[in-house]
Design an enzyme around this catalytic site. Structure first.
Site, PDB file in Angstrom:
ATOM      1  N   CYS A  76      12.859  -1.297  -9.120  1.00 14.88           N
ATOM      2  CA  CYS A  76      12.096  -1.253  -7.870  1.00 14.88           C
ATOM      3  C   CYS A  76      11.134  -2.429  -7.794  1.00 14.88           C
ATOM      4  O   CYS A  76      11.022  -3.092  -6.756  1.00 14.88           O
ATOM      5  CB  CYS A  76      11.343   0.069  -7.761  1.00 14.88           C
ATOM      6  N   CYS A 117      10.497   8.490  -8.110  1.00 10.08           N
ATOM      7  CA  CYS A 117      10.165   8.907  -6.752  1.00 10.08           C
ATOM      8  C   CYS A 117      11.293   9.650  -6.057  1.00 10.08           C
ATOM      9  O   CYS A 117      11.059  10.616  -5.328  1.00 10.08           O
ATOM     10  CB  CYS A 117       9.736   7.703  -5.921  1.00 10.08           C
ATOM     11  N   GLY A 126      -0.985  -2.826  -6.789  1.00  7.41           N
ATOM     12  CA  GLY A 126      -2.016  -2.151  -7.571  1.00  7.41           C
ATOM     13  C   GLY A 126      -1.652  -1.980  -9.029  1.00  7.41           C
ATOM     14  O   GLY A 126      -2.155  -1.065  -9.690  1.00  7.41           O
ATOM     15  N   MET A 165       0.852  -1.189   0.000  1.00 10.23           N
ATOM     16  CA  MET A 165       0.000   0.000   0.000  1.00 10.23           C
ATOM     17  C   MET A 165       0.889   1.240   0.000  1.00 10.23           C
ATOM     18  O   MET A 165       1.598   1.502   0.968  1.00 10.23           O
ATOM     19  CB  MET A 165      -0.933  -0.021   1.208  1.00 10.23           C
ATOM     20  N   SER A 166       0.842   1.982  -1.101  1.00 11.64           N
ATOM     21  CA  SER A 166       1.708   3.142  -1.276  1.00 11.64           C
ATOM     22  C   SER A 166       1.079   4.436  -0.803  1.00 11.64           C
ATOM     23  O   SER A 166       1.744   5.469  -0.737  1.00 11.64           O
ATOM     24  CB  SER A 166       2.070   3.294  -2.754  1.00 11.64           C
ATOM     25  N   GLY A 167      -0.216   4.386  -0.493  1.00 10.80           N
ATOM     26  CA  GLY A 167      -0.941   5.609  -0.189  1.00 10.80           C
ATOM     27  C   GLY A 167      -1.737   6.116  -1.372  1.00 10.80           C
ATOM     28  O   GLY A 167      -2.511   7.071  -1.251  1.00 10.80           O
ATOM     29  N   GLY A 168      -1.559   5.483  -2.536  1.00 14.11           N
ATOM     30  CA  GLY A 168      -2.297   5.865  -3.731  1.00 14.11           C
ATOM     31  C   GLY A 168      -3.603   5.123  -3.857  1.00 14.11           C
ATOM     32  O   GLY A 168      -3.874   4.156  -3.134  1.00 14.11           O
TER      33      GLY A 168
END
Length: 386
Positions: free
Chosen positions: A104, A200, A128, A9-12
């Site tokens: 990555c 990033c 995702g 979960m990246s926050g997106g």
């Protein structure tokens, strides 16, 4: 059947909806964010609000809390520095143009995070990404996402059979619009959050500036030369350029000039006409094949020489265990050493590798390779894999 899944979960919005879909399907979830670097260490502006920022962690935790699933932040800064940032820096210093997003995925999500999932006794990991995984004839296949405008299979070409067997990609059948609608219906805080478009750790797009700050070493100036070796001017350091570049050269010439070659050994940048950028054949190393262990003969494919490049018809040969040759039906512009070439058979990802260079015409066998000119003749098997 219910499984235990570690969800990245990246926050997106994408990873949030992936988690929601898995929970709705009855899986037991653990939410996880990978802390890949300290923004204060690599950004001049510590208020940066991108990947790994405090705001992203807060968004991811808020979504996890709303779904009543545990959430952890794993500190993977050591691995990210060694496997992604160092490769990125070394590649640019060698005159290559890397894609750190591929590294990555390869070394962080589907290696380090997958290993952590095993420690947590999870059956799968999930991301995702807009791509699909299926199993056919005893082999796991990677396929393009159904939303062609969001397909991310290109950056996943290095996935192995063990990795594919333990990965769930819930968004492969969805469009981005549908994903945002689901997030809005669930009241997720990030339902309308903008997608990240940049690397990033260098969100301002100034890769040369990042490399100089990271290495504490200013780049060395050198010569611009033409194809005949004549000096045309002084360049600002090869890390400032990539194949096909026209803007920012600072050269005065009657005709437009484009970067044709970066030679780290001689610290020269070769420039020439746009027509000089076209080639029909390339070699790639550090290959990964997905539907098969090796190719027994030539194969017709559609090939992408960069993420945004439309697939082009080509013929694929495997030269040895780690090298392929790709010959396009029509010349391709700005084939760039260091970038990935990814090969498709319709919706199925055949695999890919790291581009070594473009050659003048197609050799008939591996033994003929040295008789043809590679744009970057200083590239030694890419040499960015340690």
């Amino acid at each position: 059947m219910s499984s235990k899944v570690l969800v990245a979960m990246s926050g997106g919005v994408d990873s949030s909806v992936a988690a929601y879909l898995l929970k709705s399907a009855g899986h037991e979830l653990i939410g996880a964010m990978m802390k890949l670097y300290s923004t204060e260490d690599i950004h001049e502006n510590s208020t940066h609000r991108g990947c790994c920022s405090l705001s992203d962690a807060e968004d991811a935790r808020a979504v996890a809390t709303s779904m009543d699933i545990p959430f952890f932040v794993f500190n993977f800064t050591d691995t990210f520095g060694a496997e992604v940032i160092e490769r990125f820096v070394k590649a640019y210093e060698q005159g290559l143009t890397p894609n750190p997003c591929i590294d990555c995925n390869r070394f962080m999500k589907f290696k380090r995070l997958l290993h952590r999932s095993t420690e947590l006794e999870c059956d799968y990991i999930s991301t995702g990404h807009y791509a699909r995984i299926s199993r056919e004839n005893g082999r796991f296949l990677l396929k393009t996402g159904l939303d062609a405008t969001k397909d991310q299979s290109y950056v996943l070409y290095a996935m192995t059979q063990p990795q594919l067997s333990r990965t769930l990609l819930p968004l492969g059948e969805l469009t981005k619009e549908a994903v945002r609608e689901i997030a809005a219906e669930q009241g997720f805080i990030n339902a309308r959050k903008k997608d990240s478009q940049d690397i990033c750790f260098a969100p301002d797009g100034d890769y040369a500036g990042f490399i100089e700050r990271y290495t504490f070493c200013p780049t060395k100036k050198g010569r611009f030369i033409n194809k005949d070796g004549q000096t045309l001017g002084e360049h600002r350091g090869i890390i400032n350029y990539t194949i096909g570049q026209r803007k920012g050269l600072g050269l005065f010439h009657p005709e437009p000039l484009y970067v044709l070659n970066l030679n780290a050994k001689d610290n020269t940048v070769t420039v020439g006409a746009s027509d000089d950028l076209f080639a029909t054949t390339l070699h790639a190393c550090d290959i990964n094949l997905i539907p098969m262990d090796k190719l027994d003969g030539p194969m017709r494919v559609q090939a992408k020489i960069r993420y945004s490049h439309p697939p082009a018809p080509a013929t694929l040969w495997q030269l040895d265990d780690d090298t392929i040759r790709v010959e396009f039906d029509t010349p391709q512009r700005a084939i760039t050493p260091g970038q990935a070439i990814v090969l498709y058979d319709g919706e199925i990802v055949i695999g890919g590798g790291t581009i070594e260079g473009a050659i003048n015409r197609s050799p008939k066998s591996k033994s003929d390779r040295n008789t043809y000119t590679i744009y970057d003749d200083s590239c030694d098997r890419c040499n960015i894999n340690g």
